[in-house]
Design a protein around this motif. Structure first.
Motif, mmCIF file in Angstrom:
data_model
loop_
_atom_site.group_PDB
_atom_site.id
_atom_site.type_symbol
_atom_site.label_atom_id
_atom_site.label_comp_id
_atom_site.label_asym_id
_atom_site.label_seq_id
_atom_site.Cartn_x
_atom_site.Cartn_y
_atom_site.Cartn_z
ATOM 1 N N VAL A 1 -3.505 20.984 7.660
ATOM 2 C CA VAL A 1 -4.502 19.521 8.049
ATOM 3 C C VAL A 1 -4.660 18.831 7.638
ATOM 4 C CG1 VAL A 1 -6.728 19.676 8.451
ATOM 5 C CG2 VAL A 1 -5.469 22.059 9.124
ATOM 6 N N ARG A 2 -4.836 17.954 8.448
ATOM 7 C CA ARG A 2 -4.725 16.790 7.618
ATOM 8 C C ARG A 2 -5.801 15.279 7.616
ATOM 9 N NH1 ARG A 2 -0.088 11.277 6.247
ATOM 10 N NH2 ARG A 2 -1.642 9.970 6.331
ATOM 11 N N ILE A 3 -6.830 15.348 7.036
ATOM 12 C CA ILE A 3 -8.031 14.831 6.975
ATOM 13 C C ILE A 3 -8.446 13.491 7.810
ATOM 14 C CG2 ILE A 3 -10.290 14.254 6.093
ATOM 15 C CD1 ILE A 3 -10.216 17.406 4.944
ATOM 16 N N CYS A 4 -7.971 12.285 8.461
ATOM 17 C CA CYS A 4 -7.727 11.191 9.157
ATOM 18 C C CYS A 4 -9.552 10.600 8.493
ATOM 19 C CB CYS A 4 -7.830 11.427 9.907
ATOM 20 S SG CYS A 4 -6.520 11.658 10.548
ATOM 21 N N GLY A 5 -10.552 11.760 8.514
ATOM 22 C CA GLY A 5 -11.822 10.355 8.339
ATOM 23 C C GLY A 5 -13.062 11.404 8.925
ATOM 24 N N ILE A 6 -13.770 11.030 8.544
ATOM 25 C CA ILE A 6 -15.691 11.476 9.044
ATOM 26 C C ILE A 6 -15.976 10.290 9.650
ATOM 27 C CG2 ILE A 6 -17.710 12.108 8.517
ATOM 28 C CD1 ILE A 6 -16.073 12.600 5.570
ATOM 29 N N PHE A 7 -16.897 11.504 10.906
ATOM 30 C CA PHE A 7 -17.895 10.552 11.962
ATOM 31 C C PHE A 7 -18.977 10.266 11.747
ATOM 32 C CE2 PHE A 7 -13.776 8.770 13.221
ATOM 33 C CZ PHE A 7 -14.153 7.935 13.602
ATOM 34 N N ASP A 8 -20.234 10.441 11.154
ATOM 35 C CA ASP A 8 -21.198 10.727 11.289
ATOM 36 C C ASP A 8 -23.004 10.104 12.478
ATOM 37 O OD1 ASP A 8 -23.997 12.510 10.449
ATOM 38 O OD2 ASP A 8 -23.068 13.324 8.675
ATOM 39 N N ASP A 9 -23.708 10.642 12.586
ATOM 40 C CA ASP A 9 -24.519 10.023 12.906
ATOM 41 C C ASP A 9 -25.382 9.018 12.274
ATOM 42 O OD1 ASP A 9 -23.897 8.962 15.793
ATOM 43 O OD2 ASP A 9 -24.739 10.738 17.097
ATOM 44 N N ARG A 10 -25.512 10.051 10.905
ATOM 45 C CA ARG A 10 -27.049 9.898 10.409
ATOM 46 C C ARG A 10 -26.818 9.053 9.295
ATOM 47 N NH1 ARG A 10 -26.842 15.986 7.735
ATOM 48 N NH2 ARG A 10 -24.470 15.194 7.524
ATOM 49 N N ASP A 11 -27.685 8.163 8.541
ATOM 50 C CA ASP A 11 -27.511 7.000 7.772
ATOM 51 C C ASP A 11 -26.518 7.540 6.510
ATOM 52 O OD1 ASP A 11 -29.521 8.062 5.989
ATOM 53 O OD2 ASP A 11 -30.934 7.128 7.536
ATOM 54 N N ASN A 12 -26.387 6.283 5.582
ATOM 55 C CA ASN A 12 -25.564 6.751 4.540
ATOM 56 C C ASN A 12 -26.524 7.445 3.526
ATOM 57 O OD1 ASN A 12 -23.919 5.143 4.949
ATOM 58 N ND2 ASN A 12 -23.602 3.280 4.456
ATOM 59 N N ARG A 13 -27.809 7.138 3.357
ATOM 60 C CA ARG A 13 -28.339 8.064 2.498
ATOM 61 C C ARG A 13 -28.398 10.347 2.503
ATOM 62 N NH1 ARG A 13 -33.252 11.058 2.908
ATOM 63 N NH2 ARG A 13 -33.471 10.294 5.163
ATOM 64 N N ARG A 14 -28.335 9.565 4.171
ATOM 65 C CA ARG A 14 -28.353 11.567 4.028
ATOM 66 C C ARG A 14 -26.701 12.260 4.416
ATOM 67 N NH1 ARG A 14 -30.466 14.198 8.795
ATOM 68 N NH2 ARG A 14 -29.895 15.920 8.012
ATOM 69 N N SER A 15 -25.829 10.843 4.687
ATOM 70 C CA SER A 15 -24.581 11.143 5.107
ATOM 71 C C SER A 15 -23.702 10.125 4.275
ATOM 72 C CB SER A 15 -24.106 10.789 6.824
ATOM 73 O OG SER A 15 -22.833 10.763 6.504
#
Length: 511
Positions: free
Chosen positions: A209-223
């Protein structure tokens, strides 16, 4: 303090992720990211399932060829040709492949390591020969076969397999390094759970598995914007657009199993994408049936959704499309020639009309038809749908549309690979009903694009063809199309193909 429990509770209470329409600036940002990543990733990879299937076929062919070669060189000059030898060669080769399968020699991790694989190959080949010897003894036919041939086949077959499997191991290691045999994944949800998953995957020696990035709706404090060295590329809205631009194989949700509501909300937004969707379960104490999981080494993922029509199913469907498209062209070319002459003779302009429509994964494709409208009144955008007795349609065009002869050039779209013979009918990019685009009417609309669109489809033979002048019509079309995707089989395709001419004779809603 148990921070994992706090995050789990926060996630469970999190508001529904809203996939709002992206602004132009957001779209441009996603396009730039997608272009950069596509340049790094290169072309589409090879499915491990397809690869191991081909290796089985080559194993069988090499063993059979070895036996035949020894027969031609040694047996044929002395005893002439015998079908008994041919039958034994085919049976022995099949038994060997079965033994290799039981010995797990077709697992990717085994194929990568000759030192692990070759002993199993030797044992499998010995078992196959032992089975043939036992059968020959009990059937009292051992004297009918040359012992020199039997022993020579064992040696040449084994030598051929050893050389071939070393080549396979070298090739697979190279393909893993250059990304040909990797699965490309996006992590959905950042923070500590994502970091735990990434670190666990990095420890797996057989990780593909090659991870290409992360997507998240949360702000930078929690994510945080970077997790374990991987950047957060955007939110869920941008993920849907991004996954349509880059060939992604898998989405891995790193939310806790206790956040059931949020997981369900995310699935509601992401299921329209033609990807596998997994839930990271390696840190959960909950356990389901083994078949509910897939594993990457010791990392377990809970299988939530699978891509439709993948691996050998996609090969079979493509072969089906090519065979019946060629057959259709050979049988219907006089009708196609007559239609082309009639279009050209009765109105000025080109014979073929090309329109941009939605294809697989929302890609834009050019779909061809015989032109049925006056050339100065053709509608490339399909904003204004054709209605009954539409003055824009020529007399010849009216006949072509009623009989669906105007669709016959789409056989060439099928051969090109843009369309399938059977699937959801492709709609024009800007098609709409009462000034609303279809995905504004039906939330599940883009789920139709998880497979290639078709020349004919389940919705069409059930009467949902022609003008879409009401919300109910597009809802019904979408419902039938989604039923087709969820219940696909080659027999289902054959049934739809058989029923299509019967439906055309009725001429329902065709004008």
């Amino acid at each position: 303090m148990n921070t994992d429990r706090i995050h789990a509770q926060d996630d469970a209470k999190a508001p529904e992720p809203v996939v709002a329409p992206l602004g132009e600036a957001d779209k441009e940002k996603i396009k730039r990211l997608a272009a950069q990543l596509s340049a790094q990733l290169g072309d589409e990879g090879v499915s491990p399932v397809i690869m191991t299937g081909l290796i089985r076929l080559v194993d069988f062919s090499l063993l059979a060829l070895s036996g035949l070669t020894v027969q031609l060189i040694y047996v044929l000059p002395r005893s002439g040709f015998s079908f008994g030898y041919l039958f034994t060669i085919l049976m022995g080769s099949a038994l060997a492949v079965l033994a290799f399968q039981i010995a797990d020699t077709y697992q990717i991790q085994s194929l990568r390591s000759p030192l692990r694989n070759i002993p199993r190959i030797i044992v499998g080949w010995l078992i196959a020969f032992s089975a043939m010897a036992v059968l020959a003894f009990f059937l009292k036919i051992g004297a009918s076969f040359s012992r020199v041939w039997f022993g020579s086949w064992f040696v040449t077959g084994l030598a051929t397999l050893v050389i071939w499997r070393h080549f396979v191991a070298f090739s697979i290691r190279r393909w893993v390094r250059d990304g040909t045999m990797e699965r490309r994944a996006i992590i959905v949800g950042g923070g500590q759970p994502a970091e735990k998953l990434i670190r666990s995957l990095e420890k797996q020696p057989e990780n593909d598995v090659r991870i290409c990035g992360i997507f998240d709706d949360r702000d930078n404090r929690r994510s945080p914007p970077i997790v374990a060295g991987y950047p957060k590329l955007g939110n869920i809205s941008e993920l849907v657009e991004f996954a349509r631009l880059v060939r992604i194989d898998m989405l891995i949700l790193t939310l806790p199993l206790t956040a059931e509501k949020r997981v369900a909300q995310l699935l509601k937004k992401l299921w329209v994408l033609p990807v596998d969707i997994r839930l990271a379960a390696h840190s959960s104490e909950l356990r389901f049936r083994p078949r509910a999981y897939s594993s990457i080494g010791t990392v377990q993922l809970l299988d939530l959704l699978d891509r439709p029509i993948t691996d050998w199913d996609s090969v079979a469907k493509r072969a089906f499309d090519i065979f019946f498209s060629v057959l259709g062209i050979l049988l219907l070319w006089p009708i196609m020639l007559g239609a082309a002459i009639a279009v050209k003779a009765t109105s000025r302009g080109p014979i073929i009309f090309t329109q941009k429509r939605h294809g697989f994964n929302n890609e834009t494709i050019n779909v061809h038809k015989f032109r049925s409208m006056y050339v100065d009144q053709t509608d490339q955008t399909a904003i204004r749908p054709v209605t009954k007795d539409d003055p824009r349609v020529t007399p010849v065009g009216r006949f072509l549309r009623r009989t669906s002869i105007d669709e016959l050039p789409q056989f060439f779209n099928v051969l090109k690979g843009d369309l399938s013979l059977v699937g959801p009918r492709p709609h024009a990019v800007h098609a709409r009903s009462h000034d609303r685009i279809f995905n504004e009417i039906v939330e599940e609309y883009f789920g139709r694009h998880k497979v290639k669109p078709g020349v004919t489809g389940w919705a069409q033979i059930n009467g949902w063809r022609g003008e879409i002048d009401s919300d109910e019509k597009i809802r019904q079309r979408t419902a039938f199309d989604l039923y087709y995707i969820e219940n696909w089989s080659l027999l289902f395709d054959l049934k739809i193909l058989f029923l299509t001419p019967i439906n055309l004779i009725k001429g329902v809603n065709a004008y």
